[in-house]
Write a protein that holds these residues in place. Structure first.
Motif, PDB file in Angstrom:
ATOM      1  N   LEU A 276       0.834  -1.204   0.000  1.00 33.71           N
ATOM      2  CA  LEU A 276       0.000   0.000   0.000  1.00 33.71           C
ATOM      3  C   LEU A 276       0.867   1.251   0.000  1.00 33.71           C
ATOM      4  O   LEU A 276       0.496   2.281  -0.573  1.00 33.71           O
ATOM      5  CB  LEU A 276      -0.911  -0.007   1.240  1.00 33.71           C
ATOM      6  CG  LEU A 276      -1.853   1.192   1.419  1.00 33.71           C
ATOM      7  CD1 LEU A 276      -2.827   1.292   0.246  1.00 33.71           C
ATOM      8  CD2 LEU A 276      -2.632   1.057   2.726  1.00 33.71           C
ATOM      9  N   GLU A 277       2.037   1.165   0.612  1.00 30.93           N
ATOM     10  CA  GLU A 277       2.915   2.315   0.732  1.00 30.93           C
ATOM     11  C   GLU A 277       3.372   2.841  -0.636  1.00 30.93           C
ATOM     12  O   GLU A 277       3.570   4.036  -0.828  1.00 30.93           O
ATOM     13  CB  GLU A 277       4.151   1.969   1.579  1.00 30.93           C
ATOM     14  CG  GLU A 277       3.853   1.851   3.075  1.00 30.93           C
ATOM     15  CD  GLU A 277       3.015   0.610   3.414  1.00 30.93           C
ATOM     16  OE1 GLU A 277       3.126  -0.405   2.688  1.00 30.93           O
ATOM     17  OE2 GLU A 277       2.230   0.671   4.377  1.00 30.93           O
ATOM     18  N   LYS A 278       3.523   1.932  -1.597  1.00 31.97           N
ATOM     19  CA  LYS A 278       3.955   2.356  -2.932  1.00 31.97           C
ATOM     20  C   LYS A 278       2.829   3.061  -3.683  1.00 31.97           C
ATOM     21  O   LYS A 278       3.058   3.771  -4.654  1.00 31.97           O
ATOM     22  CB  LYS A 278       4.449   1.148  -3.736  1.00 31.97           C
ATOM     23  CG  LYS A 278       5.747   0.564  -3.187  1.00 31.97           C
ATOM     24  CD  LYS A 278       6.227  -0.587  -4.063  1.00 31.97           C
ATOM     25  CE  LYS A 278       7.536  -1.152  -3.532  1.00 31.97           C
ATOM     26  NZ  LYS A 278       8.019  -2.290  -4.348  1.00 31.97           N
ATOM     27  N   ASN A 279       1.576   2.795  -3.246  1.00 38.16           N
ATOM     28  CA  ASN A 279       0.407   3.508  -3.761  1.00 38.16           C
ATOM     29  C   ASN A 279       0.273   3.426  -5.290  1.00 38.16           C
ATOM     30  O   ASN A 279      -0.019   4.400  -5.962  1.00 38.16           O
ATOM     31  CB  ASN A 279       0.461   4.984  -3.341  1.00 38.16           C
ATOM     32  CG  ASN A 279      -0.895   5.650  -3.497  1.00 38.16           C
ATOM     33  OD1 ASN A 279      -1.918   5.004  -3.332  1.00 38.16           O
ATOM     34  ND2 ASN A 279      -0.895   6.936  -3.816  1.00 38.16           N
ATOM     35  N   ASP A 280       0.544   2.256  -5.845  1.00 39.78           N
ATOM     36  CA  ASP A 280       0.349   2.112  -7.286  1.00 39.78           C
ATOM     37  C   ASP A 280      -0.700   1.049  -7.597  1.00 39.78           C
ATOM     38  O   ASP A 280      -1.789   1.350  -8.057  1.00 39.78           O
ATOM     39  CB  ASP A 280       1.670   1.825  -7.996  1.00 39.78           C
ATOM     40  CG  ASP A 280       2.423   0.658  -7.379  1.00 39.78           C
ATOM     41  OD1 ASP A 280       1.956   0.092  -6.385  1.00 39.78           O
ATOM     42  OD2 ASP A 280       3.499   0.311  -7.899  1.00 39.78           O
ATOM     43  N   LYS A 281      -0.381  -0.196  -7.289  1.00 39.46           N
ATOM     44  CA  LYS A 281      -1.326  -1.275  -7.604  1.00 39.46           C
ATOM     45  C   LYS A 281      -2.340  -1.492  -6.485  1.00 39.46           C
ATOM     46  O   LYS A 281      -3.522  -1.686  -6.745  1.00 39.46           O
ATOM     47  CB  LYS A 281      -0.549  -2.557  -7.899  1.00 39.46           C
ATOM     48  CG  LYS A 281       0.294  -2.455  -9.164  1.00 39.46           C
ATOM     49  CD  LYS A 281       0.946  -3.777  -9.517  1.00 39.46           C
ATOM     50  CE  LYS A 281       1.699  -3.657 -10.831  1.00 39.46           C
ATOM     51  NZ  LYS A 281       2.338  -4.939 -11.225  1.00 39.46           N
ATOM     52  N   THR A 282      -1.864  -1.492  -5.256  1.00 36.36           N
ATOM     53  CA  THR A 282      -2.773  -1.520  -4.110  1.00 36.36           C
ATOM     54  C   THR A 282      -2.880  -0.092  -3.592  1.00 36.36           C
ATOM     55  O   THR A 282      -1.870   0.541  -3.308  1.00 36.36           O
ATOM     56  CB  THR A 282      -2.241  -2.448  -2.999  1.00 36.36           C
ATOM     57  OG1 THR A 282      -2.221  -3.795  -3.484  1.00 36.36           O
ATOM     58  CG2 THR A 282      -3.130  -2.387  -1.770  1.00 36.36           C
ATOM     59  N   LYS A 283      -4.101   0.428  -3.482  1.00 33.71           N
ATOM     60  CA  LYS A 283      -4.264   1.831  -3.090  1.00 33.71           C
ATOM     61  C   LYS A 283      -5.625   2.075  -2.450  1.00 33.71           C
ATOM     62  O   LYS A 283      -6.536   1.244  -2.560  1.00 33.71           O
ATOM     63  CB  LYS A 283      -4.091   2.738  -4.302  1.00 33.71           C
ATOM     64  CG  LYS A 283      -5.004   2.406  -5.468  1.00 33.71           C
ATOM     65  CD  LYS A 283      -4.603   3.191  -6.705  1.00 33.71           C
ATOM     66  CE  LYS A 283      -5.431   2.765  -7.910  1.00 33.71           C
ATOM     67  NZ  LYS A 283      -5.051   3.483  -9.131  1.00 33.71           N
ATOM     68  N   ILE A 284      -5.736   3.198  -1.780  1.00 38.77           N
ATOM     69  CA  ILE A 284      -6.996   3.619  -1.176  1.00 38.77           C
ATOM     70  C   ILE A 284      -7.487   4.844  -1.936  1.00 38.77           C
ATOM     71  O   ILE A 284      -6.737   5.807  -2.141  1.00 38.77           O
ATOM     72  CB  ILE A 284      -6.809   3.951   0.321  1.00 38.77           C
ATOM     73  CG1 ILE A 284      -6.410   2.684   1.083  1.00 38.77           C
ATOM     74  CG2 ILE A 284      -8.090   4.540   0.907  1.00 38.77           C
ATOM     75  CD1 ILE A 284      -6.019   2.934   2.531  1.00 38.77           C
ATOM     76  N   THR A 285      -8.743   4.805  -2.369  1.00 38.58           N
ATOM     77  CA  THR A 285      -9.294   5.855  -3.218  1.00 38.58           C
ATOM     78  C   THR A 285     -10.558   6.445  -2.607  1.00 38.58           C
ATOM     79  O   THR A 285     -11.396   5.715  -2.068  1.00 38.58           O
ATOM     80  CB  THR A 285      -9.632   5.285  -4.610  1.00 38.58           C
ATOM     81  OG1 THR A 285      -8.454   4.694  -5.182  1.00 38.58           O
ATOM     82  CG2 THR A 285     -10.157   6.361  -5.540  1.00 38.58           C
ATOM     83  N   ASP A 286     -10.675   7.747  -2.702  1.00 42.10           N
ATOM     84  CA  ASP A 286     -11.910   8.445  -2.335  1.00 42.10           C
ATOM     85  C   ASP A 286     -12.806   8.429  -3.573  1.00 42.10           C
ATOM     86  O   ASP A 286     -12.563   9.175  -4.528  1.00 42.10           O
ATOM     87  CB  ASP A 286     -11.588   9.876  -1.908  1.00 42.10           C
ATOM     88  CG  ASP A 286     -12.832  10.644  -1.447  1.00 42.10           C
ATOM     89  OD1 ASP A 286     -13.957  10.239  -1.803  1.00 42.10           O
ATOM     90  OD2 ASP A 286     -12.679  11.651  -0.733  1.00 42.10           O
ATOM     91  N   ILE A 287     -13.798   7.567  -3.564  1.00 42.69           N
ATOM     92  CA  ILE A 287     -14.631   7.370  -4.757  1.00 42.69           C
ATOM     93  C   ILE A 287     -15.336   8.657  -5.170  1.00 42.69           C
ATOM     94  O   ILE A 287     -15.444   8.968  -6.360  1.00 42.69           O
ATOM     95  CB  ILE A 287     -15.667   6.254  -4.513  1.00 42.69           C
ATOM     96  CG1 ILE A 287     -14.967   4.930  -4.185  1.00 42.69           C
ATOM     97  CG2 ILE A 287     -16.576   6.087  -5.729  1.00 42.69           C
ATOM     98  CD1 ILE A 287     -15.909   3.816  -3.756  1.00 42.69           C
ATOM     99  N   SER A 288     -15.805   9.423  -4.195  1.00 41.49           N
ATOM    100  CA  SER A 288     -16.563  10.640  -4.513  1.00 41.49           C
ATOM    101  C   SER A 288     -15.714  11.674  -5.243  1.00 41.49           C
ATOM    102  O   SER A 288     -16.228  12.492  -5.998  1.00 41.49           O
ATOM    103  CB  SER A 288     -17.144  11.249  -3.239  1.00 41.49           C
ATOM    104  OG  SER A 288     -16.101  11.615  -2.342  1.00 41.49           O
ATOM    105  N   LYS A 289     -14.399  11.627  -5.047  1.00 38.26           N
ATOM    106  CA  LYS A 289     -13.506  12.584  -5.705  1.00 38.26           C
ATOM    107  C   LYS A 289     -12.895  12.031  -6.984  1.00 38.26           C
ATOM    108  O   LYS A 289     -12.809  12.725  -8.001  1.00 38.26           O
ATOM    109  CB  LYS A 289     -12.379  12.991  -4.748  1.00 38.26           C
ATOM    110  CG  LYS A 289     -12.839  13.851  -3.585  1.00 38.26           C
ATOM    111  CD  LYS A 289     -11.644  14.252  -2.724  1.00 38.26           C
ATOM    112  CE  LYS A 289     -12.068  15.126  -1.550  1.00 38.26           C
ATOM    113  NZ  LYS A 289     -10.911  15.496  -0.689  1.00 38.26           N
TER     114      LYS A 289
END
Length: 438
Positions: A276-289
């Motif tokens: 998750l730290e690399k934030n490329d393939k595994t990531k957290i997204t704010d869907i509304s934005k």
């Protein structure tokens, strides 16, 4: 453990009726799909009954042998890497599908425990249900999504351990054990066709479970069953499709916590999730934005619709019809375009397709014009339409068919096709309601 000798499973899958059922349930949208020999689905369907009987006899006398597969590389999202597929012969697909249908019934209880959370290779569910569940969770206030990506799941799974610990012990007899093993160990017959840098993607492929094989999605569900139960017990909003999964939460913090839990549970299965730290393939997204794409469908918090990459693939397939090695006659050309359009609309009819309808019609009208010009149809320029500037390139003429000419092709306007299919769905739903009331 005492050896099992009852041959009931082999008898079941060997029956012509079971094999015919497997054939009926095969994905046959692409009639040109073929294995290493080049025999297509369309060609195999000729004298189908005789071929089914031949397969049945070979299975019954234990002489059925799986053929080598056709290796294929499918471009991944970033287009800089590829996913290796192994495409079996049509006859092999029937046998594998028959086995998969039987195993699905045997493992029904295990699979049922993931109902509502797992959507691949489950009866009466699929991509549509997975995406509608995404929309449902979002509307309940879960605005953040953990988009998980595993490191080479299909190539990482210990195939022998899966068979020996999860599959074989749960079968009522051992009559198809060797068939299952052989189905998962088919050799690739065309490796010499690939460049050295392409062959790398097939390295170690014999260690995992093959992609392109009807048993693989089922086995992935069985392999993931323990993971599902732990995530469900933790009250996370899991949506899994084979090895792809997302978790929706109402805060970013909950998504981070879910990631840590997933990482631990997957490590127990000897699987690895991209960091998750690399934030490329595994990531957290704010869907509304930002919205996000899952299973080739984009959700922006308001609408579901095919991803732009998915639509571009459809575009490419339609353009390719004019570039094929084999020159199609006009009738077959029109049929292929119509089938591609109809298949795409049918697959995504539950989404907002109208955002693409004008663009798709312009492409179809242009491709039809090129085809007719190539076969020397006399088309008066004054009666033709011109593509909108956004769809043109500097090197090509702007001409395409007009609406009247298009209507004579037998290929409906996309907006009309969408409307027609929606009306049919609504009519069917109303009929089902009336039947329930009656």
């Amino acid at each position: 453990m005492k050896a099992k000798t009852n041959k009931t499973l082999l008898k079941k899958i060997s029956k012509p009726k079971a094999l015919k059922n497997a054939w009926d349930r095969l994905t046959k949208f692409n009639k040109d799909s073929h294995g290493l020999s080049g025999e297509t689905i369309e060609r195999f369907s000729q004298n189908l009954d005789d071929k089914i009987l031949s397969i049945s006899k070979k299975l019954k006398n234990n002489s059925y042998l799986f053929s080598q597969t056709r290796g294929v590389l499918i471009s991944k999202k970033n287009k800089n890497s590829f996913r290796p597929l192994q495409i079996p012969e049509i006859s092999d697909r029937i046998v594998i599908k028959a086995i998969a249908i039987e195993l699905e019934a045997i493992f029904k209880y295990i699979l049922m425990q993931s109902n509502g959370y797992s959507f691949a290779y489950q009866k009466d569910t699929g991509v549509k249900d997975a995406m509608l569940k995404v929309e449902e969770y979002y509307n309940l206030g879960n605005k953040y999504v953990l988009e998980a990506d595993l490191v080479n799941f299909f190539g990482t799974v210990n195939k022998n351990e899966l068979l020996e610990k999860k599959i074989y012990p749960n079968l009522p007899d051992n009559s198809i054990n060797s068939l299952i093993n052989d189905a998962l160990n088919q050799k690739i017959g065309n490796l010499s066709d690939f460049k050295p840098e392409e062959k790398v993607y097939f390295n170690g492929i014999e260690n995992g479970i093959p992609q392109g094989n009807a048993l693989s999605p089922l086995f992935s569900n069985i392999y993931f069953s323990d993971f599902d139960q732990k995530i469900i017990a933790d009250n996370y909003n899991l949506i899994r499709y084979a090895d792809d999964f997302v978790i929706l939460s109402n805060t970013k913090r909950e998504c981070k916590e879910a990631y840590q839990k997933c990482k631990t549970y997957l490590e127990n299965l000897n699987l690895e999730i991209h960091s998750l730290e690399k934030n490329d393939k595994t990531k957290i997204t704010d869907i509304s934005k930002d919205g996000f794409t899952f299973l080739s469908v984009t959700f922006d918090g308001k609408s579901l619709y095919p991803s732009i990459d998915n639509f571009k693939k459809l575009e490419d397939k339609i353009w390719e019809l004019n570039k094929g090695k084999i020159e199609l006659n006009l009738f077959n050309f029109l049929e292929k375009i119509k089938n591609k359009q109809d298949g795409w609309v049918s697959a995504f009819i539950y989404t907002d397709l109208n955002r693409y309808s004008a663009r798709l019609d312009n492409i179809i009208n242009r491709v039809l014009y090129i085809k007719l010009e190539r076969i020397d149809w006399k088309l008066m320029k004054s009666r033709l339409d011109k593509l909108p500037k956004d769809y043109r390139s500097r090197t090509m003429s702007p001409y395409c068919l007009n609406q009247r000419q298009r209507s004579n092709s037998g290929i409906p306007l996309t907006s009309f096709l969408i409307s027609e299919k929606i009306q049919k769905i609504k009519a069917k739903e109303e009929l089902n309601k009336e039947k329930k009331i009656a």
